[in-house]
Design a protein around this motif. Structure first.
Motif, PDB file in Angstrom:
ATOM      1  N   PRO A 193       0.862  -1.093   0.072  1.00  0.00           N
ATOM      2  CA  PRO A 193       0.173  -0.067   0.040  1.00  0.00           C
ATOM      3  C   PRO A 193       0.889   1.120   0.228  1.00  0.00           C
ATOM      4  CG  PRO A 193      -0.729  -1.503   1.482  1.00  0.00           C
ATOM      5  CD  PRO A 193       0.624  -2.079   1.030  1.00  0.00           C
ATOM      6  N   GLY A 194       0.374   2.209  -0.778  1.00  0.00           N
ATOM      7  CA  GLY A 194       1.003   3.537  -0.891  1.00  0.00           C
ATOM      8  C   GLY A 194       1.235   4.202   0.645  1.00  0.00           C
ATOM      9  N   PRO A 195       2.243   5.148   0.771  1.00  0.00           N
ATOM     10  CA  PRO A 195       2.329   5.732   2.183  1.00  0.00           C
ATOM     11  C   PRO A 195       1.442   6.186   2.930  1.00  0.00           C
ATOM     12  CG  PRO A 195       4.025   6.457   0.444  1.00  0.00           C
ATOM     13  CD  PRO A 195       2.818   5.694  -0.299  1.00  0.00           C
ATOM     14  N   LEU A 196       0.147   6.904   2.165  1.00  0.00           N
ATOM     15  CA  LEU A 196      -0.925   7.353   2.807  1.00  0.00           C
ATOM     16  C   LEU A 196      -2.175   6.403   2.551  1.00  0.00           C
ATOM     17  CD1 LEU A 196      -0.699  11.159   1.876  1.00  0.00           C
ATOM     18  CD2 LEU A 196       0.207   9.904   3.786  1.00  0.00           C
ATOM     19  N   ALA A 197      -1.934   5.137   2.806  1.00  0.00           N
ATOM     20  CA  ALA A 197      -2.954   3.985   2.593  1.00  0.00           C
ATOM     21  C   ALA A 197      -3.756   4.262   3.815  1.00  0.00           C
ATOM     22  CB  ALA A 197      -2.395   2.763   2.501  1.00  0.00           C
ATOM     23  N   LYS A 198      -4.936   3.688   3.691  1.00  0.00           N
ATOM     24  CA  LYS A 198      -5.933   3.333   4.803  1.00  0.00           C
ATOM     25  C   LYS A 198      -5.412   3.000   5.987  1.00  0.00           C
ATOM     26  CE  LYS A 198     -10.698   2.236   5.779  1.00  0.00           C
ATOM     27  NZ  LYS A 198     -12.001   1.506   5.424  1.00  0.00           N
ATOM     28  N   GLY A 199      -5.589   3.560   7.076  1.00  0.00           N
ATOM     29  CA  GLY A 199      -5.317   3.224   8.164  1.00  0.00           C
ATOM     30  C   GLY A 199      -3.835   3.788   8.935  1.00  0.00           C
ATOM     31  N   ARG A 200      -3.311   4.448   8.063  1.00  0.00           N
ATOM     32  CA  ARG A 200      -2.392   5.282   8.576  1.00  0.00           C
ATOM     33  C   ARG A 200      -2.541   6.746   8.865  1.00  0.00           C
ATOM     34  NH1 ARG A 200       3.521   4.223   5.115  1.00  0.00           N
ATOM     35  NH2 ARG A 200       4.372   2.791   6.709  1.00  0.00           N
ATOM     36  N   LEU A 247       5.901  17.925   6.173  1.00  0.00           N
ATOM     37  CA  LEU A 247       6.698  17.081   4.956  1.00  0.00           C
ATOM     38  C   LEU A 247       8.036  17.698   5.176  1.00  0.00           C
ATOM     39  CD1 LEU A 247       4.418  17.411   1.928  1.00  0.00           C
ATOM     40  CD2 LEU A 247       4.319  15.814   3.648  1.00  0.00           C
ATOM     41  N   LEU A 248       9.237  16.784   5.110  1.00  0.00           N
ATOM     42  CA  LEU A 248      10.551  17.157   5.429  1.00  0.00           C
ATOM     43  C   LEU A 248      11.142  16.557   4.254  1.00  0.00           C
ATOM     44  CD1 LEU A 248      12.089  18.162   8.082  1.00  0.00           C
ATOM     45  CD2 LEU A 248      12.627  15.844   8.460  1.00  0.00           C
ATOM     46  N   ILE A 249      11.839  17.659   3.392  1.00  0.00           N
ATOM     47  CA  ILE A 249      12.139  17.513   2.070  1.00  0.00           C
ATOM     48  C   ILE A 249      13.703  17.646   2.014  1.00  0.00           C
ATOM     49  CG2 ILE A 249      11.929  18.175  -0.210  1.00  0.00           C
ATOM     50  CD1 ILE A 249       9.166  18.766   0.339  1.00  0.00           C
ATOM     51  N   ASP A 250      14.691  17.239   1.436  1.00  0.00           N
ATOM     52  CA  ASP A 250      16.079  17.347   1.377  1.00  0.00           C
ATOM     53  C   ASP A 250      16.206  18.410   0.251  1.00  0.00           C
ATOM     54  OD1 ASP A 250      18.744  16.850   1.320  1.00  0.00           O
ATOM     55  OD2 ASP A 250      18.454  15.578  -0.610  1.00  0.00           O
ATOM     56  N   LEU A 251      17.217  18.990   0.114  1.00  0.00           N
ATOM     57  CA  LEU A 251      17.574  20.163  -0.877  1.00  0.00           C
ATOM     58  C   LEU A 251      18.257  19.388  -1.727  1.00  0.00           C
ATOM     59  CD1 LEU A 251      17.368  23.371  -1.292  1.00  0.00           C
ATOM     60  CD2 LEU A 251      19.682  23.239  -0.387  1.00  0.00           C
ATOM     61  N   ASP A 252      19.361  19.410  -1.983  1.00  0.00           N
ATOM     62  CA  ASP A 252      20.154  18.953  -3.372  1.00  0.00           C
ATOM     63  C   ASP A 252      19.928  17.678  -3.789  1.00  0.00           C
ATOM     64  OD1 ASP A 252      21.970  21.349  -3.181  1.00  0.00           O
ATOM     65  OD2 ASP A 252      22.925  20.638  -1.700  1.00  0.00           O
ATOM     66  N   ASP A 253      19.605  17.329  -5.023  1.00  0.00           N
ATOM     67  CA  ASP A 253      19.510  16.019  -5.506  1.00  0.00           C
ATOM     68  C   ASP A 253      17.962  15.587  -5.515  1.00  0.00           C
ATOM     69  OD1 ASP A 253      21.697  15.983  -7.475  1.00  0.00           O
ATOM     70  OD2 ASP A 253      22.918  15.152  -5.659  1.00  0.00           O
ATOM     71  N   THR A 254      17.206  16.540  -4.625  1.00  0.00           N
ATOM     72  CA  THR A 254      15.906  16.037  -4.386  1.00  0.00           C
ATOM     73  C   THR A 254      14.848  17.146  -4.686  1.00  0.00           C
ATOM     74  OG1 THR A 254      16.672  14.766  -2.360  1.00  0.00           O
ATOM     75  CG2 THR A 254      14.327  15.326  -2.352  1.00  0.00           C
ATOM     76  N   VAL A 298       6.136  17.335  16.505  1.00  0.00           N
ATOM     77  CA  VAL A 298       5.454  16.280  16.045  1.00  0.00           C
ATOM     78  C   VAL A 298       6.001  15.050  16.459  1.00  0.00           C
ATOM     79  CG1 VAL A 298       4.483  17.651  14.119  1.00  0.00           C
ATOM     80  CG2 VAL A 298       6.689  16.608  13.983  1.00  0.00           C
ATOM     81  N   GLY A 299       5.537  13.998  16.351  1.00  0.00           N
ATOM     82  CA  GLY A 299       6.111  12.728  16.256  1.00  0.00           C
ATOM     83  C   GLY A 299       6.608  12.143  15.020  1.00  0.00           C
ATOM     84  N   LEU A 300       7.696  11.263  14.987  1.00  0.00           N
ATOM     85  CA  LEU A 300       8.341  10.988  13.738  1.00  0.00           C
ATOM     86  C   LEU A 300       7.193  10.337  12.823  1.00  0.00           C
ATOM     87  CD1 LEU A 300      11.657   9.903  15.421  1.00  0.00           C
ATOM     88  CD2 LEU A 300      11.248  11.396  13.461  1.00  0.00           C
ATOM     89  N   SER A 301       6.289   9.468  13.432  1.00  0.00           N
ATOM     90  CA  SER A 301       5.421   8.873  12.652  1.00  0.00           C
ATOM     91  C   SER A 301       4.316   9.962  11.895  1.00  0.00           C
ATOM     92  CB  SER A 301       4.602   7.943  13.343  1.00  0.00           C
ATOM     93  OG  SER A 301       3.726   8.537  14.299  1.00  0.00           O
ATOM     94  N   ASP A 302       4.457  11.187  12.224  1.00  0.00           N
ATOM     95  CA  ASP A 302       3.641  12.169  11.667  1.00  0.00           C
ATOM     96  C   ASP A 302       4.355  12.821  10.429  1.00  0.00           C
ATOM     97  OD1 ASP A 302       1.742  12.100  13.501  1.00  0.00           O
ATOM     98  OD2 ASP A 302       2.829  13.384  15.198  1.00  0.00           O
ATOM     99  N   VAL A 303       5.463  12.619  10.409  1.00  0.00           N
ATOM    100  CA  VAL A 303       6.469  13.197   9.056  1.00  0.00           C
ATOM    101  C   VAL A 303       6.523  12.217   7.878  1.00  0.00           C
ATOM    102  CG1 VAL A 303       8.818  13.746   8.544  1.00  0.00           C
ATOM    103  CG2 VAL A 303       7.608  14.060  10.900  1.00  0.00           C
ATOM    104  N   ILE A 304       6.525  12.800   6.826  1.00  0.00           N
ATOM    105  CA  ILE A 304       6.864  11.973   5.550  1.00  0.00           C
ATOM    106  C   ILE A 304       8.162  12.709   5.144  1.00  0.00           C
ATOM    107  CG2 ILE A 304       6.341  11.802   2.956  1.00  0.00           C
ATOM    108  CD1 ILE A 304       3.534  11.765   3.636  1.00  0.00           C
ATOM    109  N   HIS A 337      13.197   5.928   8.457  1.00  0.00           N
ATOM    110  CA  HIS A 337      12.283   4.842   8.519  1.00  0.00           C
ATOM    111  C   HIS A 337      12.031   3.963   9.707  1.00  0.00           C
ATOM    112  CE1 HIS A 337       9.994   1.296   6.982  1.00  0.00           C
ATOM    113  NE2 HIS A 337       9.285   2.176   6.224  1.00  0.00           N
ATOM    114  N   ALA A 338      13.387   3.856  10.309  1.00  0.00           N
ATOM    115  CA  ALA A 338      13.506   2.722  11.366  1.00  0.00           C
ATOM    116  C   ALA A 338      12.853   3.591  12.587  1.00  0.00           C
ATOM    117  CB  ALA A 338      15.070   2.441  11.525  1.00  0.00           C
ATOM    118  N   LEU A 339      12.845   4.761  12.572  1.00  0.00           N
ATOM    119  CA  LEU A 339      12.119   5.354  13.719  1.00  0.00           C
ATOM    120  C   LEU A 339      10.867   5.706  13.450  1.00  0.00           C
ATOM    121  CD1 LEU A 339      14.973   8.234  14.141  1.00  0.00           C
ATOM    122  CD2 LEU A 339      14.795   6.102  15.403  1.00  0.00           C
ATOM    123  N   GLY A 340      10.173   5.124  12.489  1.00  0.00           N
ATOM    124  CA  GLY A 340       8.690   5.247  12.326  1.00  0.00           C
ATOM    125  C   GLY A 340       8.129   6.162  11.396  1.00  0.00           C
TER     126      GLY A 340
END
Length: 294
Positions: free
Chosen positions: A7-14, A20-27, A185-191, A204-207
């Motif tokens: 299921p995608g990152p925002l699948a039902k149940g999540r 949103l946390l976004i890298d700069l260079d090459d992202t 926020v909690g780490l599970s609240d972040v993309i 990802h290992a942190l949720g």
């Protein structure tokens, strides 16, 4: 584009993301010349200012990057004394012609403006580089704040990290914990979006939900893989609250069409706790996050 069979990152149940946390260079953008110039300047710095043998710098650069996250972090951890401002000036500002290497990206601006979720940059680079890149792309006012080398190090120091003998940077899990705490926020609240699968895996290992940008292959610790952030409307349509703002990505004579942006002025303010009213926006650690002027 590859999203895998899961299921995608925002699948039902999540839970719906709060940040949103976004890298700069090459992202946020991709310009191979920028990466090539920075890599060359890092090696020149090691030879010219640290006295490292020219024949050893390529190997050391790779070793330090793999072991510590960045070459700078590896150098500091191995006892090299570096003036951080001098390093960043030599590697970034003193070497990069931003106006030539980068072009405005109105299509990505449309996409970011259509996402009604707080967006923050998290980069291992310094403040001036981040500002120059975002200003040139025309995206600087699309973000609620920027986490960069200086304020991450300040944040780390305020939480007991020995910044005199170490550099806190991705993929060290501590950086994600401190940023999330700072944002309330909690780490599970972040993309988290990044071009490095290694950086994503530690978050990802942190949720944290993770999106690999620039590579269409899923790997452990990656929830979604997309070629570029321009693919967000298709890959994650649930993020877009205002899809009507999104226009086709197109160029004319090899140049992306210009887009009028709002003020590029920046100022430092205390970090806003997600969902808190303006009058209660305070920083638990007193660390300023650079926030675009509206």
């Amino acid at each position: 584009m590859t999203v895998g069979s899961a299921p995608g990152p925002l699948a039902k149940g999540r839970p719906a993301p709060k940040v949103l946390l976004i890298d700069l260079d090459d992202t946020l953008y991709r310009a191979h010349q920028v990466a090539d110039i920075v890599r060359q300047r890092i090696q020149e710095y090691m030879v010219q200012k640290l006295g490292i043998c020219k024949d050893e710098v390529a190997t050391k650069t790779t070793e330090f990057y793999l072991a510590y996250g960045t070459t700078l972090a590896g150098l500091v951890a191995n006892g090299y004394h570096i003036d951080y401002d001098d390093w960043h000036e030599f590697v970034h500002q003193g070497a990069l012609d931003y106006d030539t290497l980068l072009q405005p990206d109105p299509s990505l601006r449309d996409i970011l403006c259509s996402i009604d979720i707080p967006k923050y940059i998290l980069t291992n680079a310094n403040r001036m580089h981040a500002e120059c890149v975002l200003a040139r792309l025309g995206l600087i006012d699309c973000f609620q704040g920027l986490f960069y080398f200086e304020n991450v190090m300040e944040l780390a120091a305020s939480h007991g990290f020995d910044v005199s003998h170490g550099v806190l940077c991705k993929p060290n899990p501590r950086i994600y914990q401190l940023v999330a705490e700072q944002l309330g926020v909690g780490l599970s609240d972040v993309i988290f979006f990044d071009d490095s699968a290694r950086n994503l895996a530690s978050a990802h290992a942190l949720g944290t939900t993770t999106v690999l940008v620039g590579n269409d292959k899923l790997s452990p610790g990656v929830d979604l893989a997309i070629p570029t952030l321009h693919d967000l409307p298709t890959a994650m349509p649930e993020l877009l609250d205002q899809p009507g703002l999104v226009h086709e990505h197109h160029t004319s004579h090899g140049r992306t069409h210009e887009h009028h942006s709002a003020s590029l002025a920046l100022f430092a303010v205390p970090v806003a706790v997600a969902g808190a009213p303006a009058e209660s926006r305070t920083s638990s650690g007193g660390i300023a996050v650079h926030v675009p002027a509206s």
